[in-house]
Design a protein around this motif. Structure first.
Motif, PDB file in Angstrom:
ATOM      1  N   GLU A  80      48.582  12.142  36.838  1.00  0.00           N
ATOM      2  CA  GLU A  80      49.035  10.601  37.061  1.00  0.00           C
ATOM      3  C   GLU A  80      50.185  10.223  35.825  1.00  0.00           C
ATOM      4  N   ASP A  81      49.944  11.087  34.750  1.00  0.00           N
ATOM      5  CA  ASP A  81      51.344  11.161  33.808  1.00  0.00           C
ATOM      6  C   ASP A  81      52.556  11.288  34.814  1.00  0.00           C
ATOM      7  N   VAL A  82      52.803  12.402  35.264  1.00  0.00           N
ATOM      8  CA  VAL A  82      54.067  12.430  35.786  1.00  0.00           C
ATOM      9  C   VAL A  82      54.749  11.637  37.041  1.00  0.00           C
ATOM     10  N   THR A  83      56.326  11.202  35.981  1.00  0.00           N
ATOM     11  CA  THR A  83      56.669  10.411  36.901  1.00  0.00           C
ATOM     12  C   THR A  83      58.247  10.405  36.921  1.00  0.00           C
ATOM     13  N   VAL A  84      59.017   9.854  37.342  1.00  0.00           N
ATOM     14  CA  VAL A  84      60.624   9.531  37.329  1.00  0.00           C
ATOM     15  C   VAL A  84      60.816   9.592  35.619  1.00  0.00           C
ATOM     16  N   GLU A  85      60.054   8.391  34.785  1.00  0.00           N
ATOM     17  CA  GLU A  85      60.674   7.857  33.695  1.00  0.00           C
ATOM     18  C   GLU A  85      60.395   9.216  32.665  1.00  0.00           C
ATOM     19  N   LEU A  86      59.060   9.711  32.803  1.00  0.00           N
ATOM     20  CA  LEU A  86      58.131  10.483  32.379  1.00  0.00           C
ATOM     21  C   LEU A  86      59.513  11.587  32.134  1.00  0.00           C
ATOM     22  N   LEU A  87      59.783  11.893  33.120  1.00  0.00           N
ATOM     23  CA  LEU A  87      60.640  13.910  33.304  1.00  0.00           C
ATOM     24  C   LEU A  87      62.588  12.832  32.413  1.00  0.00           C
ATOM     25  N   MET A  88      62.422  11.877  32.710  1.00  0.00           N
ATOM     26  CA  MET A  88      64.005  11.000  32.705  1.00  0.00           C
ATOM     27  C   MET A  88      63.592  11.585  31.220  1.00  0.00           C
ATOM     28  N   LYS A  89      63.017  10.428  30.826  1.00  0.00           N
ATOM     29  CA  LYS A  89      62.141  10.629  28.773  1.00  0.00           C
ATOM     30  C   LYS A  89      62.624  12.157  28.023  1.00  0.00           C
ATOM     31  N   MET A  90      61.943  12.999  29.332  1.00  0.00           N
ATOM     32  CA  MET A  90      62.244  14.598  28.554  1.00  0.00           C
ATOM     33  C   MET A  90      62.991  15.338  28.946  1.00  0.00           C
ATOM     34  N   ARG A  91      64.429  14.526  29.539  1.00  0.00           N
ATOM     35  CA  ARG A  91      65.844  15.508  29.635  1.00  0.00           C
ATOM     36  C   ARG A  91      66.547  14.477  29.159  1.00  0.00           C
ATOM     37  N   GLY A  92      66.664  13.441  28.686  1.00  0.00           N
ATOM     38  CA  GLY A  92      67.338  12.345  27.503  1.00  0.00           C
ATOM     39  C   GLY A  92      66.997  13.058  26.207  1.00  0.00           C
ATOM     40  N   GLY A  93      66.084  13.585  26.092  1.00  0.00           N
ATOM     41  CA  GLY A  93      65.911  14.264  24.861  1.00  0.00           C
ATOM     42  C   GLY A  93      65.233  12.732  23.890  1.00  0.00           C
ATOM     43  N   ALA A  94      64.178  12.265  24.132  1.00  0.00           N
ATOM     44  CA  ALA A  94      63.357  10.812  23.349  1.00  0.00           C
ATOM     45  C   ALA A  94      64.503   9.813  22.745  1.00  0.00           C
ATOM     46  N   GLY A  95      65.322   9.918  22.496  1.00  0.00           N
ATOM     47  CA  GLY A  95      66.385   9.398  21.432  1.00  0.00           C
ATOM     48  C   GLY A  95      67.235  10.609  20.253  1.00  0.00           C
ATOM     49  N   ASN A  96      66.542  11.241  20.389  1.00  0.00           N
ATOM     50  CA  ASN A  96      66.943  12.730  19.235  1.00  0.00           C
ATOM     51  C   ASN A  96      68.727  12.440  19.484  1.00  0.00           C
ATOM     52  N   ASN A  97      69.332  12.576  18.474  1.00  0.00           N
ATOM     53  CA  ASN A  97      70.315  12.844  18.338  1.00  0.00           C
ATOM     54  C   ASN A  97      70.430  14.201  18.382  1.00  0.00           C
ATOM     55  N   CYS A  98      71.027  14.975  19.192  1.00  0.00           N
ATOM     56  CA  CYS A  98      71.287  16.721  19.739  1.00  0.00           C
ATOM     57  C   CYS A  98      72.768  16.871  19.378  1.00  0.00           C
ATOM     58  N   THR A  99      72.889  18.313  18.715  1.00  0.00           N
ATOM     59  CA  THR A  99      74.065  18.870  18.896  1.00  0.00           C
ATOM     60  C   THR A  99      74.060  20.406  19.440  1.00  0.00           C
ATOM     61  N   TYR A 100      75.361  20.604  19.456  1.00  0.00           N
ATOM     62  CA  TYR A 100      75.544  21.544  20.861  1.00  0.00           C
ATOM     63  C   TYR A 100      76.466  22.691  20.270  1.00  0.00           C
ATOM     64  N   ASN A 101      76.645  23.829  19.824  1.00  0.00           N
ATOM     65  CA  ASN A 101      77.573  24.246  19.067  1.00  0.00           C
ATOM     66  C   ASN A 101      78.544  23.306  18.228  1.00  0.00           C
ATOM     67  N   GLY A 102      78.033  22.584  17.637  1.00  0.00           N
ATOM     68  CA  GLY A 102      77.906  21.575  16.803  1.00  0.00           C
ATOM     69  C   GLY A 102      78.787  20.643  16.600  1.00  0.00           C
ATOM     70  N   ALA A 103      79.123  20.216  17.708  1.00  0.00           N
ATOM     71  CA  ALA A 103      79.706  19.086  18.684  1.00  0.00           C
ATOM     72  C   ALA A 103      77.968  17.845  19.746  1.00  0.00           C
ATOM     73  N   ALA A 104      78.376  16.598  18.886  1.00  0.00           N
ATOM     74  CA  ALA A 104      77.565  16.505  20.265  1.00  0.00           C
ATOM     75  C   ALA A 104      76.405  16.575  21.708  1.00  0.00           C
ATOM     76  N   SER A 105      75.831  16.169  22.407  1.00  0.00           N
ATOM     77  CA  SER A 105      75.263  16.793  23.314  1.00  0.00           C
ATOM     78  C   SER A 105      73.816  16.077  23.505  1.00  0.00           C
ATOM     79  N   ASN A 106      73.954  15.640  24.657  1.00  0.00           N
ATOM     80  CA  ASN A 106      72.708  14.568  25.296  1.00  0.00           C
ATOM     81  C   ASN A 106      71.807  15.510  25.939  1.00  0.00           C
ATOM     82  N   VAL A 107      71.997  17.411  25.689  1.00  0.00           N
ATOM     83  CA  VAL A 107      70.907  17.968  26.877  1.00  0.00           C
ATOM     84  C   VAL A 107      70.541  18.319  25.019  1.00  0.00           C
TER      85      VAL A 107
END
Length: 419
Positions: free
Chosen positions: A365-392
């Motif tokens: 019942e928890d598996v929804t489009v919103e849940l998976l998109m939240k996980m893919r988007g990092g849930a508001g985390n500011n992430c970097t990848y090899n020293g640059a900002a990343s949306n993954v």
């Protein structure tokens, strides 16, 4: 009376002496000739032919002597190789075809058998396995074309309930890009079809318990088995409740292109409460080096070698009871080593619940489009990848219960890009 002078036949002493000398000379001469002929024709005098010593003593045979028949050489036994030359004949004898040599199993030889093992099963002990896996080449240039692989390390209890989703994830991908290793609570309950990517990928495993040292021993065992394949460059630890939230090409590129490992590693009051001075101080592990983090890591090959070859610090963690060392060992080791190539975060998304040591479990019942998109988007985390900002920020997620498989298979083509 006339006496007729007749010559008297007398034997002169000198003539007898001469005959004796000749006989004495002939005897050793015959012996020497016999020895020479034996050296040149070793098989001529094989029994029953007359030995050379008899030939030398009868150089002048009696006229009444009966000539001995020419003996027939004995046939060689099947066990003895025939050294005699074949008899001369004016008509050539057709030779029989030689029997084919006995077939022997091929023995792996050369560089490739060392680079890529043919399977994951072996009879090494843990000590032997860790020793073998700790070997690292000092020459950076490889004498072959090296394509980096991602090793997917599944630490499971007794089954893979989400295996069909992972089968879709790996479908159509080149085997040169990934390897799979499964450490399972014995016995492994699932019956895998032969065409499954998980078939034959279970390593020699041992019992594990949550929070116990044997859980970290299983992680080291997985890493060590994966290190035997020289092409494995990145190592991702996963559980039976983990799922991929991107397609294979995206995750492969993200991992192999990173300059860092992804080890959750932080220092706070909740982390220090598990530090035991009487256990860790004798092993030169100070409270300032003590760290905590998620068990689910992703690391490069250099750090994996450090983990399996550690003999200085792991014994202290193994002796610590109720330390939940799966959350402390690798983060603390990274801190002790001063490992700079670390992103200080995990790539596996989890939702933590207040006052609960386990992350939230997601059911059907928890598996929804919103849940998976939240996980893919990092849930508001500011992430970097090899020293640059990343949306993954994350490429995996957990914990998903077995009943979530149906909705996941339905949404995977729409959200994750595979299936």
């Amino acid at each position: 009376m006339n006496n007729t002078n007749k010559p008297m036949v007398t034997s002169h002493p000198g003539s007898r002496l001469l005959k004796a000398v000749l006989l004495l000379l002939l005897f050793p001469l015959g012996f020497i000739m016999g020895m020479i002929s034996m050296a040149n024709f070793p098989h001529f005098y094989e029994s029953p032919i007359i030995p050379p010593i008899l030939l030398s003593s009868s150089l002048a045979p009696s006229p009444s002597a009966t000539p001995m028949p020419t003996p027939t050489p004995p046939s060689p036994s099947p066990e003895t190789q025939c050294l005699c030359p074949p008899p001369l004949s004016s008509t050539p004898t057709p030779s029989s075809p030689s029997p084919p040599p006995a077939e022997r199993p091929a023995t792996p030889r050369g560089l490739m058998s060392f680079i890529t093992p043919s399977g994951v099963m072996h009879d090494m002990t843990d000590d032997e396995l860790l020793w073998r896996a700790s070997m690292a080449p000092k020459v950076s240039r490889t004498p072959y074309t090296r394509v980096p692989k991602v090793a997917f390390l599944f630490l499971v209890r007794n089954q893979l309930p989400l295996r069909p989703l992972w089968e879709k994830f790996f479908a159509g991908q080149k085997h040169e890009l990934y390897t799979i290793y499964v450490h399972s609570f014995p016995p492994f309950a699932a019956t895998l079809p032969t065409d499954s990517v998980f078939h034959g990928r279970m390593i020699p495993s041992q019992r594990t318990t949550w929070g116990d040292a044997n859980l970290v021993e299983a992680e080291r065992r997985l890493l060590a088995n994966a290190l035997l394949d020289q092409s494995n460059e990145r190592f991702a630890l996963l559980s039976e409740s983990c799922i991929p939230i991107y397609d294979f090409p995206t995750i492969y590129t993200h991992l192999t292109g990173s300059n860092n490992s992804f080890i959750d590693c932080f220092d706070n009051a909740s982390a220090r409460v598990r530090y035991k001075p009487d256990i860790f101080t004798p092993h030169n592990i100070t409270i300032s080096q003590w760290r905590k983090g998620s068990q689910w890591f992703e690391m490069d090959r250099a750090l994996a070698v450090e983990v399996v070859s550690d003999e200085a610090y792991f014994p202290a963690f193994r002796d610590c009871r109720r330390c939940v060392i799966d959350e402390h060992y690798i983060p603390t080791l990274v801190s002790i080593l001063g490992w700079r190539r670390n992103a200080n975060r995990t790539l596996t998304y989890m939702e933590w619940q207040p006052k609960n040591p386990h992350p939230r479990r997601h059911g059907a019942e928890d598996v929804t489009v919103e849940l998976l998109m939240k996980m893919r988007g990092g849930a508001g985390n500011n992430c970097t990848y090899n020293g640059a900002a990343s949306n993954v920020c994350f490429v995996f997620a957990r914990k998903f219960s077995p009943d979530s498989l149906g909705p996941l298979l339905e949404l995977a083509p729409k959200i994750m890009g595979f299936g």
